[in-house]
Write an enzyme that holds these catalytic residues in place. Structure first.
Site, PDB file in Angstrom:
ATOM      1  N   CYS A  89      37.551  56.740  39.308  1.00  0.00           N
ATOM      2  CA  CYS A  89      38.663  56.180  38.522  1.00  0.00           C
ATOM      3  C   CYS A  89      39.114  57.135  37.414  1.00  0.00           C
ATOM      4  O   CYS A  89      40.114  56.880  36.745  1.00  0.00           O
ATOM      5  CB  CYS A  89      38.268  54.843  37.922  1.00  0.00           C
ATOM      6  SG  CYS A  89      37.707  53.676  39.172  1.00  0.00           S
ATOM      7  N   ILE A 215      44.227  45.307  41.261  1.00  0.00           N
ATOM      8  CA  ILE A 215      44.384  46.225  42.393  1.00  0.00           C
ATOM      9  C   ILE A 215      45.885  46.513  42.491  1.00  0.00           C
ATOM     10  O   ILE A 215      46.694  45.583  42.664  1.00  0.00           O
ATOM     11  CB  ILE A 215      43.833  45.581  43.677  1.00  0.00           C
ATOM     12  CG1 ILE A 215      42.315  45.394  43.540  1.00  0.00           C
ATOM     13  CG2 ILE A 215      44.192  46.403  44.900  1.00  0.00           C
ATOM     14  CD1 ILE A 215      41.693  44.500  44.601  1.00  0.00           C
ATOM     15  N   HIS A 338      45.553  49.023  37.757  1.00  0.00           N
ATOM     16  CA  HIS A 338      44.583  50.125  37.870  1.00  0.00           C
ATOM     17  C   HIS A 338      44.658  50.774  39.258  1.00  0.00           C
ATOM     18  O   HIS A 338      43.778  50.574  40.093  1.00  0.00           O
ATOM     19  CB  HIS A 338      43.183  49.570  37.582  1.00  0.00           C
ATOM     20  CG  HIS A 338      42.086  50.574  37.507  1.00  0.00           C
ATOM     21  ND1 HIS A 338      42.288  51.915  37.212  1.00  0.00           N
ATOM     22  CD2 HIS A 338      40.733  50.433  37.702  1.00  0.00           C
ATOM     23  CE1 HIS A 338      41.125  52.538  37.220  1.00  0.00           C
ATOM     24  NE2 HIS A 338      40.169  51.671  37.517  1.00  0.00           N
TER      25      HIS A 338
HETATM   26  C1  LIG Z   1      39.591  39.954  40.696  1.00  0.00           C
HETATM   27  C2  LIG Z   1      39.913  40.224  42.166  1.00  0.00           C
HETATM   28  C3  LIG Z   1      38.640  40.141  42.983  1.00  0.00           C
HETATM   29  C4  LIG Z   1      40.934  39.164  42.639  1.00  0.00           C
HETATM   30  O1  LIG Z   1      41.280  39.449  43.960  1.00  0.00           O
HETATM   31  P1  LIG Z   1      41.731  38.254  44.965  1.00  0.00           P
HETATM   32  O2  LIG Z   1      40.827  37.090  44.776  1.00  0.00           O
HETATM   33  O3  LIG Z   1      41.832  38.834  46.335  1.00  0.00           O
HETATM   34  O4  LIG Z   1      43.141  37.844  44.411  1.00  0.00           O
HETATM   35  P2  LIG Z   1      44.527  37.914  45.193  1.00  0.00           P
HETATM   36  O5  LIG Z   1      44.892  39.359  45.444  1.00  0.00           O
HETATM   37  O6  LIG Z   1      44.470  36.990  46.355  1.00  0.00           O
HETATM   38  O7  LIG Z   1      45.543  37.350  44.112  1.00  0.00           O
HETATM   39  C5  LIG Z   1      45.670  35.961  43.835  1.00  0.00           C
HETATM   40  C6  LIG Z   1      46.519  35.817  42.576  1.00  0.00           C
HETATM   41  O8  LIG Z   1      45.762  36.248  41.437  1.00  0.00           O
HETATM   42  C7  LIG Z   1      46.421  37.334  40.777  1.00  0.00           C
HETATM   43  N1  LIG Z   1      45.369  38.311  40.457  1.00  0.00           N
HETATM   44  C8  LIG Z   1      44.598  39.005  41.318  1.00  0.00           C
HETATM   45  N2  LIG Z   1      43.728  39.775  40.636  1.00  0.00           N
HETATM   46  C9  LIG Z   1      43.975  39.560  39.326  1.00  0.00           C
HETATM   47  C10 LIG Z   1      43.412  40.094  38.134  1.00  0.00           C
HETATM   48  N3  LIG Z   1      42.427  40.987  38.191  1.00  0.00           N
HETATM   49  N4  LIG Z   1      43.906  39.665  36.941  1.00  0.00           N
HETATM   50  C11 LIG Z   1      44.924  38.756  36.891  1.00  0.00           C
HETATM   51  N5  LIG Z   1      45.501  38.227  38.001  1.00  0.00           N
HETATM   52  C12 LIG Z   1      45.019  38.621  39.206  1.00  0.00           C
HETATM   53  C13 LIG Z   1      47.399  37.885  41.793  1.00  0.00           C
HETATM   54  O9  LIG Z   1      48.512  38.491  41.127  1.00  0.00           O
HETATM   55  C14 LIG Z   1      47.785  36.662  42.572  1.00  0.00           C
HETATM   56  O10 LIG Z   1      48.761  35.934  41.834  1.00  0.00           O
HETATM   57  P3  LIG Z   1      49.957  35.149  42.585  1.00  0.00           P
HETATM   58  O11 LIG Z   1      49.261  34.106  43.437  1.00  0.00           O
HETATM   59  O12 LIG Z   1      50.757  34.596  41.450  1.00  0.00           O
HETATM   60  O13 LIG Z   1      50.657  36.196  43.394  1.00  0.00           O
HETATM   61  C15 LIG Z   1      40.574  41.647  42.318  1.00  0.00           C
HETATM   62  O14 LIG Z   1      41.696  41.741  41.472  1.00  0.00           O
HETATM   63  C16 LIG Z   1      39.597  42.763  41.982  1.00  0.00           C
HETATM   64  O15 LIG Z   1      38.723  43.101  42.770  1.00  0.00           O
HETATM   65  N6  LIG Z   1      39.734  43.406  40.812  1.00  0.00           N
HETATM   66  C17 LIG Z   1      38.830  44.465  40.383  1.00  0.00           C
HETATM   67  C18 LIG Z   1      39.243  45.810  40.942  1.00  0.00           C
HETATM   68  C19 LIG Z   1      38.205  46.858  40.621  1.00  0.00           C
HETATM   69  O16 LIG Z   1      37.012  46.654  40.815  1.00  0.00           O
HETATM   70  N7  LIG Z   1      38.649  48.050  40.169  1.00  0.00           N
HETATM   71  C20 LIG Z   1      37.780  49.157  39.858  1.00  0.00           C
HETATM   72  C21 LIG Z   1      37.012  48.911  38.649  1.00  0.00           C
HETATM   73  S1  LIG Z   1      35.722  50.107  38.414  1.00  0.00           S
END
Ligand SMILES: CC(C)(COP(=O)(O)OP(=O)(O)OC[C@H]1O[C@@H](n2cnc3c(N)ncnc32)[C@H](O)[C@@H]1OP(=O)(O)O)[C@@H](O)C(=O)NCCC(=O)NCCS
Length: 391
Positions: A89, A215, A338
């Site tokens: 990252c 993501i 990110h």
């Molecule tokens: C938190 C996480 C697991 C959610 O993923 P998910 O359950 O598949 O969520 P979805 O993609 O189905 O999104 C569902 C809804 O939540 C929202 N959403 C998803 N992730 C979000 C987050 N992190 N913060 C706020 N909203 C989020 C989406 O915009 C979507 O909204 P909508 O229904 O209004 O369109 C994912 O964002 C994630 O893995 N984040 C971390 C990424 C990471 O690890 N990066 C590297 C770090 S070292």
């Protein structure tokens, strides 16, 4: 170096962050490059640019490596030496370091640094697996731990040692979502509340969905040159006056501390010493908030508050817009998004806007000194840069 400019930033560009269906990373990067070139009419990119360093973390997303040359071609710079940098990252934080080396060495007077990642066409499960490849394989990935899990271990250790709470973490999310609501290029423009964070679905205790970064697809691009050439390209250069990068063990399990990142502390000391600055002089900062807890840990590691007091700092409101030291005015990784390879130079883009008075509704009044902080993996890489505007 005593605070002397190492290099000057003379232009910058950023694609909209979010979901870009049907675009390849190389096309996305061309949007960021076009903005940087359009804002610098005296730059003749094909003639002046002598090197490109492009942060890109994962070839798995698009089955495409060799990103340096691909984005050079799609930005109209075919023939320019172009190299991909990879440090998870922190890939474009490392690209920035490489660009600084190239200018300071005298080999290249004008350099493009930037980064790109196209992620949203993959499922969350696939993205989680691809990201985890930047952790230790035999002792971490093999046993199924992911980045939310690794950072959750650190958060738990901090809660245990210093009484940090889920509410403290939620306040980071609320602040960064508010800032993103003022940033038209952020992935999400929606305000949230502490209650909404605490009620969101669990990911890895203590993290809920709103504690996690997004993501995202996105690209960023910065134009660097020698300080003595900056006036040829702009009357508002931003000087980079300190640059630090450090590494640590790739495996979290080998670290002495779980409540701080030695790589951040080492990179910060190098950058502060080079710039002859103390943390108290920083007026605006973009720090690595891949999870809300990480922004709290950053406050301590970057010297913004004493060890164990980051909960008090977020409670005080001093890191909000209008506070003493606004942090992540762009919305951060949390709400701007990110796209991992693009994140490091996207942070620089925000500081460039802030120090040139172009940050619009997020503008920090009279900001002259800024900081960026980019982390790779669970902290095996960290970069810290310090900036000064002279206008
Ligand atoms: C938190 C996480 C697991 C959610 O993923 P998910 O359950 O598949 O969520 P979805 O993609 O189905 O999104 C569902 C809804 O939540 C929202 N959403 C998803 N992730 C979000 C987050 N992190 N913060 C706020 N909203 C989020 C989406 O915009 C979507 O909204 P909508 O229904 O209004 O369109 C994912 O964002 C994630 O893995 N984040 C971390 C990424 C990471 O690890 N990066 C590297 C770090 S070292």
């Amino acid at each position: 170096m005593n605070g002397k400019p190492l290099v000057s930033i003379v232009s910058a560009g950023l694609s909209k962050f979010g979901k870009h269906e049907g675009l390849y990373a190389r096309e996305l990067f061309s949007y960021a490059a076009k903005e940087a070139f359009d804002h610098c009419p005296n730059l003749n990119p094909k003639q002046d640019v002598k090197a490109m360093f492009i942060g890109h973390m994962g070839e798995a997303y698009e089955h495409q490596g060799h990103t340096g040359s691909a984005v050079a071609d799609w930005s109209g710079l075919l023939g320019v030496p172009a190299t991909r940098t990879e440090a998870a990252c922190a890939s474009s934080g490392a690209a920035l370091r490489s660009g600084i080396y190239a200018v300071l060495s005298g080999l290249a007077d004008v350099v493009i640094v930037g980064g790109v990642e196209k992620m949203t066409h993959r499922s969350t499960a696939e993205v989680t697996e691809f990201l985890a490849m930047a952790s230790d394989y035999p002792f971490e990935q093999f046993h199924g731990i992911t980045f939310p899990g690794l950072f959750a271990l650190m958060a738990t250790a901090h809660m245990n040692a210093y009484g940090t709470t889920q509410e403290h973490m939620a306040k980071v999310a609320v602040k960064n979502h508010h800032n993103a609501s003022l940033n038209p290029k952020a992935h999400l423009q929606k305000e949230i509340t502490v209650e909404k964070v605490l009620d969101s679905k669990p990911v890895a205790w203590p993290f809920k969905m709103y504690d996690c970064s997004l993501i995202t697809d996105g690209a960023s691009c910065i134009v660097l040159t020698k300080p003595e050439l900056a006036s040829k390209y702009t009357d508002q250069p931003v000087q980079i006056i300190g640059s630090g990068q450090a590494s640590d063990t790739i495996g979290l399990y080998e670290r002495k501390s779980l409540t701080s990142l030695l790589s951040t502390k080492t990179a910060a000391k190098t950058a502060y010493d080079m710039a002859a600055l103390t943390p108290q002089k920083v007026q605006v900062a973009e720090v690595h908030d891949c999870f809300t807890y990480v922004e709290l840990m950053d406050y301590e590691d970057l010297g913004f508050c004493p060890v164990g007091k980051s909960g008090e700092l977020i409670d005080s409101g001093e890191t909000c817009l209008g506070g003493r030291l606004p942090v992540n005015t762009s919305g951060g990784l949390k709400a701007k998004g990110h796209p991992v390879g693009a994140t490091g130079t996207a942070q620089v883009y925000e500081i460039y806007l802030q120090l040139t008075g172009q940050a619009d509704k997020r503008q920090v009044k009279d900001a002259k000194v800024g900081l960026t902080h980019n982390v790779g993996g669970s902290g095996a890489t960290a970069t810290v840069h310090l900036y000064r505007s002279e206008n």
